[in-house]
Design a protein around this motif. Structure first.
Motif, PDB file in Angstrom:
ATOM      1  N   VAL A  12       0.848  -1.190   0.000  1.00 31.71           N
ATOM      2  CA  VAL A  12       0.000   0.000   0.000  1.00 31.71           C
ATOM      3  C   VAL A  12       0.882   1.237   0.000  1.00 31.71           C
ATOM      4  N   GLN A  13       0.252   2.382  -0.216  1.00 28.58           N
ATOM      5  CA  GLN A  13       0.976   3.645  -0.168  1.00 28.58           C
ATOM      6  C   GLN A  13       0.831   4.293   1.203  1.00 28.58           C
ATOM      7  N   ALA A  14       1.756   5.175   1.524  1.00 29.55           N
ATOM      8  CA  ALA A  14       1.692   5.905   2.785  1.00 29.55           C
ATOM      9  C   ALA A  14       0.352   6.618   2.904  1.00 29.55           C
ATOM     10  N   GLY A  15      -0.258   6.523   4.091  1.00 31.21           N
ATOM     11  CA  GLY A  15      -1.547   7.132   4.322  1.00 31.21           C
ATOM     12  C   GLY A  15      -2.723   6.197   4.102  1.00 31.21           C
ATOM     13  N   ARG A  67      -3.396   5.031  15.559  1.00 29.70           N
ATOM     14  CA  ARG A  67      -3.460   4.661  14.135  1.00 29.70           C
ATOM     15  C   ARG A  67      -3.945   3.232  13.925  1.00 29.70           C
ATOM     16  N   PHE A  68      -3.588   2.335  14.832  1.00 30.74           N
ATOM     17  CA  PHE A  68      -3.953   0.922  14.713  1.00 30.74           C
ATOM     18  C   PHE A  68      -5.021   0.586  15.756  1.00 30.74           C
ATOM     19  N   THR A  69      -5.906  -0.330  15.399  1.00 33.28           N
ATOM     20  CA  THR A  69      -6.939  -0.795  16.316  1.00 33.28           C
ATOM     21  C   THR A  69      -6.995  -2.312  16.286  1.00 33.28           C
ATOM     22  N   ILE A  70      -6.871  -2.927  17.462  1.00 26.87           N
ATOM     23  CA  ILE A  70      -6.948  -4.382  17.571  1.00 26.87           C
ATOM     24  C   ILE A  70      -8.338  -4.755  18.066  1.00 26.87           C
ATOM     25  N   SER A  71      -8.883  -5.850  17.541  1.00 24.45           N
ATOM     26  CA  SER A  71     -10.214  -6.291  17.956  1.00 24.45           C
ATOM     27  C   SER A  71     -10.317  -7.805  17.743  1.00 24.45           C
ATOM     28  N   ARG A  72     -11.397  -8.402  18.288  1.00 22.22           N
ATOM     29  CA  ARG A  72     -11.598  -9.842  18.070  1.00 22.22           C
ATOM     30  C   ARG A  72     -13.074 -10.147  17.898  1.00 22.22           C
ATOM     31  N   ASP A  73     -13.324 -11.247  17.193  1.00 18.21           N
ATOM     32  CA  ASP A  73     -14.680 -11.699  16.878  1.00 18.21           C
ATOM     33  C   ASP A  73     -14.827 -13.099  17.441  1.00 18.21           C
ATOM     34  N   TYR A  74     -15.628 -13.226  18.531  1.00 16.10           N
ATOM     35  CA  TYR A  74     -15.799 -14.529  19.174  1.00 16.10           C
ATOM     36  C   TYR A  74     -16.362 -15.565  18.215  1.00 16.10           C
ATOM     37  N   ALA A  75     -17.372 -15.172  17.474  1.00 14.13           N
ATOM     38  CA  ALA A  75     -18.101 -16.136  16.650  1.00 14.13           C
ATOM     39  C   ALA A  75     -17.199 -16.808  15.627  1.00 14.13           C
ATOM     40  N   ASP A  84      -4.496   2.156  10.050  1.00 14.21           N
ATOM     41  CA  ASP A  84      -4.806   3.380   9.309  1.00 14.21           C
ATOM     42  C   ASP A  84      -3.585   4.296   9.296  1.00 14.21           C
ATOM     43  N   SER A  85      -3.613   5.249   8.377  1.00 13.10           N
ATOM     44  CA  SER A  85      -2.512   6.220   8.268  1.00 13.10           C
ATOM     45  C   SER A  85      -1.159   5.529   8.264  1.00 13.10           C
ATOM     46  N   LEU A  86      -1.037   4.527   7.433  1.00 15.03           N
ATOM     47  CA  LEU A  86       0.196   3.745   7.395  1.00 15.03           C
ATOM     48  C   LEU A  86       1.383   4.580   6.944  1.00 15.03           C
ATOM     49  N   LYS A  87       2.538   4.256   7.516  1.00 17.91           N
ATOM     50  CA  LYS A  87       3.786   4.948   7.223  1.00 17.91           C
ATOM     51  C   LYS A  87       4.798   3.945   6.664  1.00 17.91           C
ATOM     52  N   PRO A  88       5.774   4.420   5.916  1.00 17.60           N
ATOM     53  CA  PRO A  88       6.808   3.494   5.413  1.00 17.60           C
ATOM     54  C   PRO A  88       7.489   2.705   6.530  1.00 17.60           C
ATOM     55  N   GLU A  89       7.627   3.316   7.693  1.00 21.69           N
ATOM     56  CA  GLU A  89       8.277   2.618   8.809  1.00 21.69           C
ATOM     57  C   GLU A  89       7.417   1.509   9.406  1.00 21.69           C
ATOM     58  N   VAL A 121       4.727  -0.623   2.918  1.00 16.49           N
ATOM     59  CA  VAL A 121       4.152   0.705   2.751  1.00 16.49           C
ATOM     60  C   VAL A 121       5.148   1.553   1.958  1.00 16.49           C
ATOM     61  N   SER A 122       4.742   1.975   0.782  1.00 13.99           N
ATOM     62  CA  SER A 122       5.623   2.779  -0.056  1.00 13.99           C
ATOM     63  C   SER A 122       5.389   4.260   0.216  1.00 13.99           C
ATOM     64  N   SER A 123       6.435   5.050   0.027  1.00 17.11           N
ATOM     65  CA  SER A 123       6.331   6.492   0.297  1.00 17.11           C
ATOM     66  C   SER A 123       5.888   7.252  -0.937  1.00 17.11           C
TER      67      SER A 123
END
Length: 123
Positions: A12-15, A67-75, A84-89, A121-123
């Protein structure tokens, strides 16, 4: 034994945004912490985020907080990492892992690992 299978990586691209998935199976992991860790080329594996399977308590590395969100789905016995808002790093192989301890950060505290999925993540 706990089996973990990741998916969702890509280029993906940055952002941009990306969502990783981890399907868990095997013996009961109800008392486990599931986490995402990553390893960039030439660097040590590092903690990204973790969630308690029961209770849903979460913990994030400072570098991804907000920027990141962790979650789980029991079912579906699935854990997610919304990035989100990914960076090259953020470029790394991302691993899903399970631990019997609470919200651990050290890779050494995770007993079970998936095979990893590449995020670039490309710049």
């Amino acid at each position: 034994q706990v089996q973990l299978v990741e998916s969702g990586g890509g280029l993906v691209q940055a952002g941009d945004s990306l969502r990783l998935s981890c399907v868990a199976s095997g013996r009961s992991f109800s008392s486990s912490t599931l986490g995402w860790l990553r390893q960039a080329p030439g660097k040590e594996r590092e903690f990204v985020a973790a969630i308690r399977w029961f209770g849903g308590n979460t913990f994030y590395a400072d570098s991804v907080k907000g920027r990141f969100t962790i979650s789980r789905d029991y079912a579906n016995n699935t854990m997610y990492l919304q990035m989100d808002s990914l960076k090259p790093e953020d470029t790394a192989v991302y691993y899903c892992a399970a631990s019997g301890r609470a919200l651990v950060q050290s890779p050494a505290d995770y007993a079970y690992w998936g095979q990893g999925t590449q995020v670039t993540v490309s710049s």
